[in-house]
Write an enzyme that holds these catalytic residues in place. Structure first.
Site, PDB file in Angstrom:
ATOM      1  N   GLU A  76      33.065  40.355  43.374  1.00  0.00           N
ATOM      2  CA  GLU A  76      32.665  39.478  44.864  1.00  0.00           C
ATOM      3  C   GLU A  76      33.728  38.376  44.396  1.00  0.00           C
ATOM      4  OE1 GLU A  76      29.659  39.458  46.757  1.00  0.00           O
ATOM      5  OE2 GLU A  76      29.420  40.846  45.163  1.00  0.00           O
ATOM      6  N   CYS A 135      32.714  29.818  45.905  1.00  0.00           N
ATOM      7  CA  CYS A 135      33.516  30.555  46.062  1.00  0.00           C
ATOM      8  C   CYS A 135      33.211  30.607  48.514  1.00  0.00           C
ATOM      9  CB  CYS A 135      32.764  32.488  46.444  1.00  0.00           C
ATOM     10  SG  CYS A 135      31.643  32.170  46.398  1.00  0.00           S
TER      11      CYS A 135
HETATM   12  P1  NAP Z   1      39.277  34.507  37.476  1.00  0.00           P
HETATM   13  O1  NAP Z   1      40.107  33.971  37.060  1.00  0.00           O
HETATM   14  O2  NAP Z   1      39.870  35.558  38.266  1.00  0.00           O
HETATM   15  O3  NAP Z   1      38.016  33.960  36.340  1.00  0.00           O
HETATM   16  C1  NAP Z   1      36.595  34.655  36.898  1.00  0.00           C
HETATM   17  C2  NAP Z   1      36.568  35.854  35.518  1.00  0.00           C
HETATM   18  O4  NAP Z   1      37.075  37.224  35.173  1.00  0.00           O
HETATM   19  C3  NAP Z   1      36.267  35.031  33.998  1.00  0.00           C
HETATM   20  O5  NAP Z   1      35.053  35.071  33.166  1.00  0.00           O
HETATM   21  C4  NAP Z   1      37.236  35.577  33.440  1.00  0.00           C
HETATM   22  O6  NAP Z   1      37.113  35.417  31.568  1.00  0.00           O
HETATM   23  C5  NAP Z   1      37.340  36.680  33.631  1.00  0.00           C
HETATM   24  N1  NAP Z   1      38.468  37.668  33.224  1.00  0.00           N
HETATM   25  C6  NAP Z   1      39.796  37.263  33.815  1.00  0.00           C
HETATM   26  N2  NAP Z   1      40.419  38.053  33.448  1.00  0.00           N
HETATM   27  C7  NAP Z   1      40.049  39.405  32.907  1.00  0.00           C
HETATM   28  C8  NAP Z   1      40.552  40.364  32.203  1.00  0.00           C
HETATM   29  N3  NAP Z   1      41.452  41.615  32.003  1.00  0.00           N
HETATM   30  N4  NAP Z   1      39.449  41.457  32.027  1.00  0.00           N
HETATM   31  C9  NAP Z   1      38.316  40.830  31.890  1.00  0.00           C
HETATM   32  N5  NAP Z   1      37.830  39.660  32.088  1.00  0.00           N
HETATM   33  C10 NAP Z   1      38.711  38.746  33.021  1.00  0.00           C
HETATM   34  O7  NAP Z   1      37.652  33.349  38.533  1.00  0.00           O
HETATM   35  P2  NAP Z   1      37.665  32.166  38.139  1.00  0.00           P
HETATM   36  O8  NAP Z   1      38.184  31.105  38.145  1.00  0.00           O
HETATM   37  O9  NAP Z   1      36.471  32.065  37.043  1.00  0.00           O
HETATM   38  O10 NAP Z   1      36.895  31.883  39.069  1.00  0.00           O
HETATM   39  C11 NAP Z   1      37.435  31.083  40.556  1.00  0.00           C
HETATM   40  C12 NAP Z   1      37.339  31.854  41.687  1.00  0.00           C
HETATM   41  O11 NAP Z   1      36.383  32.698  41.630  1.00  0.00           O
HETATM   42  C13 NAP Z   1      38.010  31.664  42.530  1.00  0.00           C
HETATM   43  O12 NAP Z   1      38.912  32.357  43.411  1.00  0.00           O
HETATM   44  C14 NAP Z   1      36.774  32.211  43.933  1.00  0.00           C
HETATM   45  O13 NAP Z   1      36.830  32.340  44.426  1.00  0.00           O
HETATM   46  C15 NAP Z   1      35.679  32.988  43.000  1.00  0.00           C
HETATM   47  N6  NAP Z   1      34.296  33.333  43.139  1.00  0.00           N
HETATM   48  C16 NAP Z   1      33.416  33.904  44.475  1.00  0.00           C
HETATM   49  C17 NAP Z   1      32.767  34.073  44.862  1.00  0.00           C
HETATM   50  C18 NAP Z   1      31.911  34.817  45.175  1.00  0.00           C
HETATM   51  O14 NAP Z   1      30.321  35.022  45.048  1.00  0.00           O
HETATM   52  N7  NAP Z   1      32.379  35.433  45.811  1.00  0.00           N
HETATM   53  C19 NAP Z   1      31.711  33.190  43.366  1.00  0.00           C
HETATM   54  C20 NAP Z   1      32.578  31.869  42.367  1.00  0.00           C
HETATM   55  C21 NAP Z   1      33.678  32.390  42.299  1.00  0.00           C
HETATM   56  P3  NAP Z   1      37.691  34.041  31.033  1.00  0.00           P
HETATM   57  O15 NAP Z   1      37.586  32.632  31.910  1.00  0.00           O
HETATM   58  O16 NAP Z   1      37.553  33.772  29.758  1.00  0.00           O
HETATM   59  O17 NAP Z   1      39.016  34.580  31.071  1.00  0.00           O
END
Ligand code: NAP
Length: 700
Positions: A265, A304
């Site tokens: 997602e 999101c």
């Molecule tokens: P993100 O930077 O992509 O991180 C998401 C998750 O992935 C975090 O727990 C992060 O951990 C982890 N992660 C990153 N790189 C990784 C890797 N190489 N291996 C394993 N895990 C990894 O996103 P965010 O900044 O937390 O969230 C914001 C984004 O999420 C926005 O773009 C939003 O639109 C989207 N979002 C989508 C939904 C939906 O339902 N579609 C819901 C909420 C948010 P760390 O923090 O420890 O790096």
């Protein structure tokens, strides 16, 4: 790391059924209060053995969860929800540190608890009290019925790794945990670093409840960059976060070649479309503006699902901007959520603030203009006693306008904060085209009170979206809102939104299970599924001419302790006379010509002449199979899958065979549901009608 940070407590993980922190921290991230900048903790997984965490889930978690049925697990979800409800206040306090207002916290925390309640009741209502789920109809694969096929679901044998975004630390965890738990699959939760301390607080409460079986929930507080290295085809990853991270993880060799199930997602440039009829002064216009401002300000726009693209009739762009600005001015007080009167909190971190500002700058560089708001530091309200010299991650709402509504950046740059672009469309086709430029989104709102507009817009955009909300005067007050996915319905979306459909409804439980085509004889399919299949062994009371035996006890005399799948009753034949049909027509008032007028009935292509009412036959069938004395059968609560197959004319006879098909004891009650297979035949052994009879039967 700063000197202060090295003295700061590390946010613990919960792995192998114990709390864990690194023996020594060499790398890690500081997490701070979003409003005051105060350091709250260090996040580090230095030295964490991820392979051991996964192995614990696959062994202990699988074993413990497998000892419970779906209904027993569903009840645990309810128990857990009730327990968490009682400890919400302490979670609100932690949540405020993420920049969340009380309302934001309720969406996250109460919303998450609500998901547990919903899955608990849906699981018990819609799934069997077993560990095998049968899906769809049985296919007869041989002429004589000795070889059948159907689909079954059993849980996947590994773990569900849930990588979550920072914006919903509690709900984000529980919306994935609930379906995984119900399916019987252990969860490994990996929250995002900036707000993972709130997830940790929630897991602490869950652990203290003592409700969950060992190994069913583990928490990794901190980076888990190598977690995919230790997964294989038995496991599943549900990712929520940015499209760029999802794309990187999707390319991992264990996903591409190793068969790890991966769904995501991701971010999405969600739209809200104002119908041409929804002009200023209409309830739809007001509801649209209200929804827009809510989506910009709740969680400071860090959702999101927030409305990033506001698509309105070209001539209404200015009025929409003005109305949005007026509502923000009137309603929004930005500041520390612990301060009196604040209605909009900070972004989750200064990094997030820098990110959003940079994204807005990209929009400006691409031709966007700030029609409302500013990128300068806003004036904010601070809570007494919590203010420090450090800056909070505050940003006020920003509305952008555009000369060219097709500018690619409008449809591709996600500003993950209180930002929306208002763009104009010329006609409905143009509105659909603009919405589709988002390349796949989670949700869109269509605000209109005109059915034709609703139909044109929804059918035009639906295939680009996971969810569409039609907002009008009738549902404006009752609607759960544009931004709130509900646990009953799909949350996810195609294309850029990640393609995930694993959240929402019973489909999300099945997402944690493997669908297998099962082929075999009726007896074997009955043994495997616990559901009686036509052709499998029966023990019938009743008429020996039709397979019954006087030595077999009538199944209505049996409680759930003695009733077995395949127990049943076979009746003898009963003749249907014209007088019976006429009397039924008169007493019920159902004098439809097929039951009363020989000439008209004969002219009907389906009937030989006057035929018996289907409901007359059902009533007689009940009379033929019932055992009238008081006993363990408590009530008949419905019929399912009813089909009338062969018409019955005056002079024909009918008989019924009733067979116990499925037994679902209720975990909480002294009775359970029994589903009976009912088949009516005529004197030529043709099937007249077939259906399931649903009853409640005592356990003892
Ligand atoms: P993100 O930077 O992509 O991180 C998401 C998750 O992935 C975090 O727990 C992060 O951990 C982890 N992660 C990153 N790189 C990784 C890797 N190489 N291996 C394993 N895990 C990894 O996103 P965010 O900044 O937390 O969230 C914001 C984004 O999420 C926005 O773009 C939003 O639109 C989207 N979002 C989508 C939904 C939906 O339902 N579609 C819901 C909420 C948010 P760390 O923090 O420890 O790096």
């Amino acid at each position: 790391m700063t000197a202060a940070a090295t003295e700061t407590a590390v946010v613990p993980s919960y792995v192998l059924d114990a709390w864990w922190t690194p023996a020594a921290v060499s790398s890690g991230a500081e997490v701070r209060d979003a409003s005051t900048g105060e350091i709250l903790g260090l996040v580090s997984t230095d030295g964490l053995d991820l392979a051991a965490v996964v192995a614990h889930g696959r062994t202990v978690g699988q074993r413990e969860l497998g000892q419970l049925t779906i209904h027993e697990r569903a009840l645990k979800l309810k128990e857990l929800a009730t327990y968490l409800n009682g400890r919400r206040e302490e979670l609100y306090d932690v949540s405020a540190r993420t920049g969340a207002t009380k309302i934001d916290s309720m969406i996250d925390i109460d919303g998450g608890i609500g998901v547990l309640f919903t899955f608990s009741s849906k699981g018990r209502r819609e799934l069997p009290n077993a560990n095998v789920i049968v899906e769809g109809p049985v296919e007869t694969l041989s002429k004589d019925g000795s070889f059948l096929g159907e689909h079954i679901y059993t849980r996947i044998p590994g773990v569900a790794v849930q990588i979550n975004a920072f914006n919903f630390p509690v709900w984000g965890m529980l919306e994935k945990f609930a379906p995984a738990f119900l399916a019987g699959v252990p969860s490994i939760v990996k929250p995002a670093t900036p707000t993972g301390y709130l997830t940790e607080a929630a897991v602490r409460v869950i652990v203290e409840s003592g409700i969950l079986p060992a190994g069913s929930l583990q928490l990794i507080s901190g980076s888990a960059r190598t977690v995919l290295d230790v997964l294989d085809y038995r496991d599943l990853v549900s990712f929520t976060g940015s499209a760029s991270t999802a794309n990187a993880l999707k390319g991992h060799p264990n996903v591409v070649q190793g068969g790890v199930r991966f769904t995501s997602e991701t971010d999405s440039l969600n739209a809200a479309i104002l119908g041409p009829d929804a002009v200023p002064g209409t309830p739809e216009f007001d509801a649209f503006i209200k929804s827009l401002v809510t989506e910009m300000t709740v969680k400071a726009g860090q959702k999101c699902t927030s409305i990033r693209r506001t698509i309105v009739p070209r001539e209404l762009v200015e009025e929409v901007v003005a109305a949005t600005a007026a509502r923000v001015d009137q309603r929004v007080v930005l500041g520390d959520p612990r301060a009196e009167g604040v209605t909009m909190g900070a972004l989750a971190s200064l990094e997030q603030l820098a990110d959003v500002r940079a994204s807005v700058q990209r929009l400006i560089d691409a031709g966007g203009e700030i029609a409302y708001g500013t990128l300068d530091d806003p004036a904010v309200t601070r809570a007494e006693g919590t203010g420090t010299d450090a800056r909070g991650a505050f940003m006020g709402p920003v509305v952008m306008t555009w000369e060219d509504p097709e500018t690619p950046e409008i449809h591709s740059v996600e500003c993950f904060g209180p930002v929306t672009s208002v763009i104009g469309y010329t006609d409905l086709d143009d509105a659909v085209r603009l919405a589709a430029l988002g390349s796949g989104s989670l949700v869109a709102t269509v605000a209109t009170n005109d059915p034709d507009t609703a139909r044109a817009l929804v059918t035009g955009i639906a295939a680009h979206h996971g969810r569409v909300l039609v907002l009008n005067r009738d549902d404006a007050r009752t609607s759960t809102g544009h931004g709130s996915p509900v646990p009953h319905l799909v949350h996810g979306g195609p294309g850029r939104a990640g393609g995930g459909e694993e959240l929402g409804g019973i489909r999300s439980v099945k997402h944690h299970m493997q669908r297998t085509a099962l082929q075999g004889s009726p007896d074997m399919l009955t043994a495997v599924t616990g559901v009686w299949h036509t052709g499998a062994a029966q023990r019938l009371a009743g008429d020996p001419a039709f397979g019954g035996s006087a030595d077999v006890e009538h199944p209505f005399r049996k409680s759930l302790t003695t009733l077995r799948i395949g127990d049943g009753v076979a009746s003898g034949l009963r003749e249907v006379r014209l007088e019976d049909i006429s009397a039924f027509a008169q007493s019920t008032g159902d004098t439809f010509y097929a039951h009363t007028n020989q000439e008209a009935a004969e002219a009907n292509p389906f009937f030989p002449g006057i035929v018996a009412h289907g409901y007359l036959l059902l009533s007689w069938a009940a009379g033929l199979f019932v055992e009238p004395a008081p006993g363990p059968v408590l009530a008949n609560y419905g019929l399912e899958n009813l089909r009338f197959i062969t018409p019955v004319a005056a002079g024909d006879s009918i008989r019924v065979t009733l067979t116990c098909k499925q037994i679902t004891p209720r975990v909480t009650d002294e009775y359970g549901e029994v589903r009976w297979d009912a088949v009516l035949h005529n004197q030529r052994d043709e099937i007249v009608a077939a259906y399931d009879v649903l009853t409640l039967v005592e356990k003892h």
